[in-house]
Design a protein around this motif. Sequence first.
Motif, PDB file in Angstrom:
ATOM      1  N   THR A  83      20.187 -29.782  24.432  1.00 48.39           N
ATOM      2  CA  THR A  83      19.708 -28.441  24.989  1.00 48.39           C
ATOM      3  C   THR A  83      18.503 -27.859  24.777  1.00 48.39           C
ATOM      4  O   THR A  83      17.581 -27.449  25.613  1.00 48.39           O
ATOM      5  CB  THR A  83      21.048 -27.387  24.925  1.00 48.39           C
ATOM      6  N   LEU A  84      18.353 -27.938  23.399  1.00 53.73           N
ATOM      7  CA  LEU A  84      16.716 -27.338  23.010  1.00 53.73           C
ATOM      8  C   LEU A  84      15.785 -28.223  23.613  1.00 53.73           C
ATOM      9  O   LEU A  84      14.651 -27.752  23.922  1.00 53.73           O
ATOM     10  CB  LEU A  84      16.661 -27.482  21.585  1.00 53.73           C
TER      11      LEU A  84
ATOM     12  N   LEU B 182      19.043 -42.107  24.965  1.00 57.66           N
ATOM     13  CA  LEU B 182      18.446 -41.430  24.232  1.00 57.66           C
ATOM     14  C   LEU B 182      17.252 -42.133  23.782  1.00 57.66           C
ATOM     15  O   LEU B 182      15.885 -41.411  23.503  1.00 57.66           O
ATOM     16  CB  LEU B 182      18.993 -40.866  23.042  1.00 57.66           C
ATOM     17  N   LEU B 183      17.103 -43.460  23.231  1.00 55.62           N
ATOM     18  CA  LEU B 183      16.036 -44.244  23.019  1.00 55.62           C
ATOM     19  C   LEU B 183      14.955 -44.198  24.110  1.00 55.62           C
ATOM     20  O   LEU B 183      13.783 -44.245  23.851  1.00 55.62           O
ATOM     21  CB  LEU B 183      16.686 -45.398  22.558  1.00 55.62           C
ATOM     22  N   ALA B 184      15.648 -44.503  25.286  1.00 57.33           N
ATOM     23  CA  ALA B 184      14.731 -44.945  26.287  1.00 57.33           C
ATOM     24  C   ALA B 184      13.957 -43.476  26.760  1.00 57.33           C
ATOM     25  O   ALA B 184      12.718 -43.575  26.876  1.00 57.33           O
ATOM     26  CB  ALA B 184      15.456 -45.181  27.636  1.00 57.33           C
ATOM     27  N   GLU B 185      14.744 -42.271  26.622  1.00 55.71           N
ATOM     28  CA  GLU B 185      14.012 -40.927  26.673  1.00 55.71           C
ATOM     29  C   GLU B 185      12.907 -40.691  25.633  1.00 55.71           C
ATOM     30  O   GLU B 185      11.850 -40.184  26.157  1.00 55.71           O
ATOM     31  CB  GLU B 185      15.165 -39.955  26.653  1.00 55.71           C
ATOM     32  N   ILE B 186      13.282 -40.968  24.461  1.00 57.41           N
ATOM     33  CA  ILE B 186      12.344 -41.024  23.225  1.00 57.41           C
ATOM     34  C   ILE B 186      10.759 -41.779  23.741  1.00 57.41           C
ATOM     35  O   ILE B 186       9.620 -40.898  23.604  1.00 57.41           O
ATOM     36  CB  ILE B 186      12.644 -41.421  22.196  1.00 57.41           C
TER      37      ILE B 186
ATOM     38  N   ALA C 165       9.875 -32.438  21.484  1.00 55.48           N
ATOM     39  CA  ALA C 165      11.301 -32.653  22.363  1.00 55.48           C
ATOM     40  C   ALA C 165      11.773 -34.004  21.878  1.00 55.48           C
ATOM     41  O   ALA C 165      13.007 -34.126  21.628  1.00 55.48           O
ATOM     42  CB  ALA C 165      11.102 -32.454  23.732  1.00 55.48           C
ATOM     43  N   ALA C 166      10.800 -34.992  21.754  1.00 58.75           N
ATOM     44  CA  ALA C 166      11.313 -36.399  21.543  1.00 58.75           C
ATOM     45  C   ALA C 166      11.813 -36.313  20.075  1.00 58.75           C
ATOM     46  O   ALA C 166      12.883 -36.997  19.918  1.00 58.75           O
ATOM     47  CB  ALA C 166      10.128 -37.339  21.443  1.00 58.75           C
ATOM     48  N   GLY C 167      11.466 -35.615  19.024  1.00 52.63           N
ATOM     49  CA  GLY C 167      11.950 -35.481  17.733  1.00 52.63           C
ATOM     50  C   GLY C 167      13.278 -34.789  17.876  1.00 52.63           C
ATOM     51  O   GLY C 167      14.232 -35.394  17.090  1.00 52.63           O
ATOM     52  N   LEU C 168      13.473 -33.756  18.729  1.00 52.49           N
ATOM     53  CA  LEU C 168      14.973 -33.258  18.991  1.00 52.49           C
ATOM     54  C   LEU C 168      15.764 -34.449  19.481  1.00 52.49           C
ATOM     55  O   LEU C 168      16.927 -34.583  18.888  1.00 52.49           O
ATOM     56  CB  LEU C 168      14.949 -32.155  19.763  1.00 52.49           C
ATOM     57  N   GLN C 169      15.508 -35.182  20.284  1.00 51.51           N
ATOM     58  CA  GLN C 169      16.260 -36.209  20.834  1.00 51.51           C
ATOM     59  C   GLN C 169      16.613 -37.315  19.718  1.00 51.51           C
ATOM     60  O   GLN C 169      17.682 -37.791  19.640  1.00 51.51           O
ATOM     61  CB  GLN C 169      15.553 -36.738  22.132  1.00 51.51           C
TER      62      GLN C 169
ATOM     63  N   LEU D 282      22.529 -38.250  14.836  1.00 52.27           N
ATOM     64  CA  LEU D 282      23.930 -37.731  14.769  1.00 52.27           C
ATOM     65  C   LEU D 282      24.852 -38.600  15.279  1.00 52.27           C
ATOM     66  O   LEU D 282      26.001 -38.510  14.873  1.00 52.27           O
ATOM     67  CB  LEU D 282      23.711 -36.229  15.538  1.00 52.27           C
ATOM     68  N   MET D 283      24.489 -39.224  16.525  1.00 52.07           N
ATOM     69  CA  MET D 283      25.629 -40.071  17.070  1.00 52.07           C
ATOM     70  C   MET D 283      26.156 -40.983  16.206  1.00 52.07           C
ATOM     71  O   MET D 283      27.139 -41.591  16.539  1.00 52.07           O
ATOM     72  CB  MET D 283      25.009 -40.596  18.318  1.00 52.07           C
ATOM     73  N   PHE D 284      25.392 -41.502  15.134  1.00 52.44           N
ATOM     74  CA  PHE D 284      26.013 -42.461  14.281  1.00 52.44           C
ATOM     75  C   PHE D 284      27.138 -41.932  13.298  1.00 52.44           C
ATOM     76  O   PHE D 284      27.740 -42.581  12.479  1.00 52.44           O
ATOM     77  CB  PHE D 284      24.848 -43.082  13.219  1.00 52.44           C
TER      78      PHE D 284
END
Length: 223
Positions: free
Chosen positions: A16-17, A94-98, A201-205, A211-213
């Motif tokens: 969300t950030l 998320l990787l694609a977004e980054i 923002a990419a760093g936040l993602q 975290l998902m690990f």
Amino acid sequence: MKKQMSDSLTLAVFLTLAGGFQDAYSYNCRGQVFANAQTGNIVLLGQNLATGHPGRALHYLFPLLAFMLGVYLAELVCRRYQNSTRIHWRQTILLAEIVLLIIAGLLPQSLNVAANVLLSFACAMQVNAFRKFRGLPCATTMCIGNMRSAASLLCGYHTTGDPELKRKSMHYYFVIAVFAVGAAIGAVLTQRIGERAIWIAAGLQLTGFLLMFAHEPDPVHID
């Protein structure tokens, strides 16, 4: 396989950030186009067409088309890889977004349309991939749905006295506040850093991806 944190409030905070940051960045740095708030883009598209500025309207049309394509692609990834045991399909999103945000940060002002296309595409994938947190439908890239849910649940609490409705309502208000904080940070840092501010923002993602690990934590209650 470890249980994913895709439903955790911690992940919701980071995404969300990033969502609030992206909207502030695209508006302040990329020609007053919204990365997430496509309703605003539709209004501005219609306004520019009605006032005889078709060239300017394209600044809003292309992000709209990119957003729809992003939703389509995210849904396709979900359907094809939701049973993958190597990596969670949401982490692939998320990787694609980054990658898209990193590329957008490299583009100069003369390529704002392309940058906004990448941003809208990335935001669409996120909003489609991350729809619930703690079992509650929740968006990380826009607020209107969260605002409706927050007010509706709060009304339910005031009329029934059910504390669970209050807790759920506070959950939404918390996410809305986090979005506002992300937008504020995005506006300030974009003014100071410029085009490459989107890498924050990419760093936040990326943090969300890592975290998902981890194992999903115990439920967090917001009273």
